[in-house]
Design an enzyme around this catalytic site. Sequence first.
Site, mmCIF file in Angstrom:
data_model
loop_
_atom_site.group_PDB
_atom_site.id
_atom_site.type_symbol
_atom_site.label_atom_id
_atom_site.label_comp_id
_atom_site.label_asym_id
_atom_site.label_seq_id
_atom_site.Cartn_x
_atom_site.Cartn_y
_atom_site.Cartn_z
ATOM 1 N N GLY A 215 32.128 38.986 66.504
ATOM 2 C CA GLY A 215 31.756 39.051 65.103
ATOM 3 C C GLY A 215 30.874 37.953 64.564
ATOM 4 O O GLY A 215 30.625 37.912 63.355
ATOM 5 N N ASP B 287 32.300 48.583 67.701
ATOM 6 C CA ASP B 287 32.621 48.166 69.069
ATOM 7 C C ASP B 287 33.502 49.232 69.696
ATOM 8 O O ASP B 287 34.261 49.921 68.994
ATOM 9 C CB ASP B 287 33.332 46.810 69.089
ATOM 10 N N CYS C 231 22.686 37.734 76.468
ATOM 11 C CA CYS C 231 22.800 36.358 76.952
ATOM 12 C C CYS C 231 22.546 36.270 78.457
ATOM 13 O O CYS C 231 23.259 35.599 79.188
ATOM 14 C CB CYS C 231 24.156 35.749 76.606
#
Length: 460
Positions: free
Chosen positions: A275, A292, A387
């Site tokens: 979040g 999600d 990432c």
Amino acid sequence: MNQPRMRNGSANRRPSSFANPTSDIPGLPARQAAAKLLAAVVDARTSLDGLTDEEHGHPAYRALEGRDRALVRAILISALRFRGTIQAVISNQLDRPLPGNALTLSHVLHVAIAQILYLDVPDRAAVDLAVEQAKADPRTKRFDGLVNGVLRSIVRRKAQILGKTPIANAPDWFVARLNQAYGEERAKAILAAHLTEAPVDFTVKDDPAGWAEKLGGLALPTGTVRVARPEGAIAALAGYEDGAWWVQDAAAALPALIMGDVEGKRVADLCAAPGGKTAQLIQAGAKVTALDISRSRIKRLRANLERLDLPAEVVEADLSVYEPAEPFDAVLLDAPCSSTGTVRRHPDVLWTKSPEEIEKLAAVQLRLLKAAVRLVKPGGRIVFSNCSLDPVEGEQMVERILLEQPELELEPIAPGEIPVVDTFLTPSGTVRTTPADLPHEDPALAGMDGFFAARLRRRG
């Protein structure tokens, strides 16, 4: 079978045993648990976070008291962060490699050497407990003298070992991909950054300078507050109960920033948990739907938003089949990925991932990105991020989606448009960060996660 011996041939003597029965030796269960979890990571490619989950982790870990759990995590982080160095140290001590079926022995040695070289554990305790650990396991019992000799030799040579130039503590495939993507010099800088524990970054609702002073850190140019080593538990820090900030790496805070002005707009944060980006978008004035697929992650997301006192529509759904009542003005997809940009925080990543898995994850990202496109109205923005350090999941992924979805176009970020990302802009107007970015004279305050982010627009 010929057993490996010390190179000087003199240190395979069997040491004297503890007087206590094995089960009563203080500290031994923690070392045994560490070896079991190390095996689960490197042999079975299991996530360290999952193995050390307080409620659902490995039974050997959950059986320990809190202090021993912390020790096990510290051992594993060091053993994985410096795995290449430890492997080289072991090889230098032996006249031949360990047998291929001696994985258990290898894990015992790695656990002990991590303590000797990188942790504040008395050398004698690390050696003696490793010997007892070897003796207690039928698979390694005959090697207890070898364990004793190897470790005592390492203790004597500790300063020499630590004084050597660090080697690449990463699998060959990862080093090769870094070299190809970034060039050898930048790749070396990234690998060197992985050897230092990452600081803790906080995204604050306001007053970064004030919170930097309160938390004992510094305010980064990006607005993030950075603390090298917070004192005590995160939940005990000033501002936690008041919801004044949330933990979020400086790089992870950039994708929401490149969304631009979202005041009053309907924005979907896809794959939203835990979040951090949802909170940023709400703070920026967006009306956010946070989606999600995982029920446990949704639970964590709700708890975080409740603590921060930030409102959002939270939806548990599979993105690939989710149908909103009307298209969104913009969507942010921080897609599941190999996480190779987070190695400083999660050194197990390099030993649980592979080139094949990166390709599989890239296919998942492409599918999710295509699903995200249909959720945004014509003319709306899509921010894609993850990432990973690998171009297959970043730069090449954008090239693929632009070829396969002609209704999409890249919306480059212009220099000066969003000043905090200028340092990380690529020639094509996307964002690329690495652990070697944000240099600082103190390595504990340097670096950031490896991230990629691109801003796309659905043609009107």
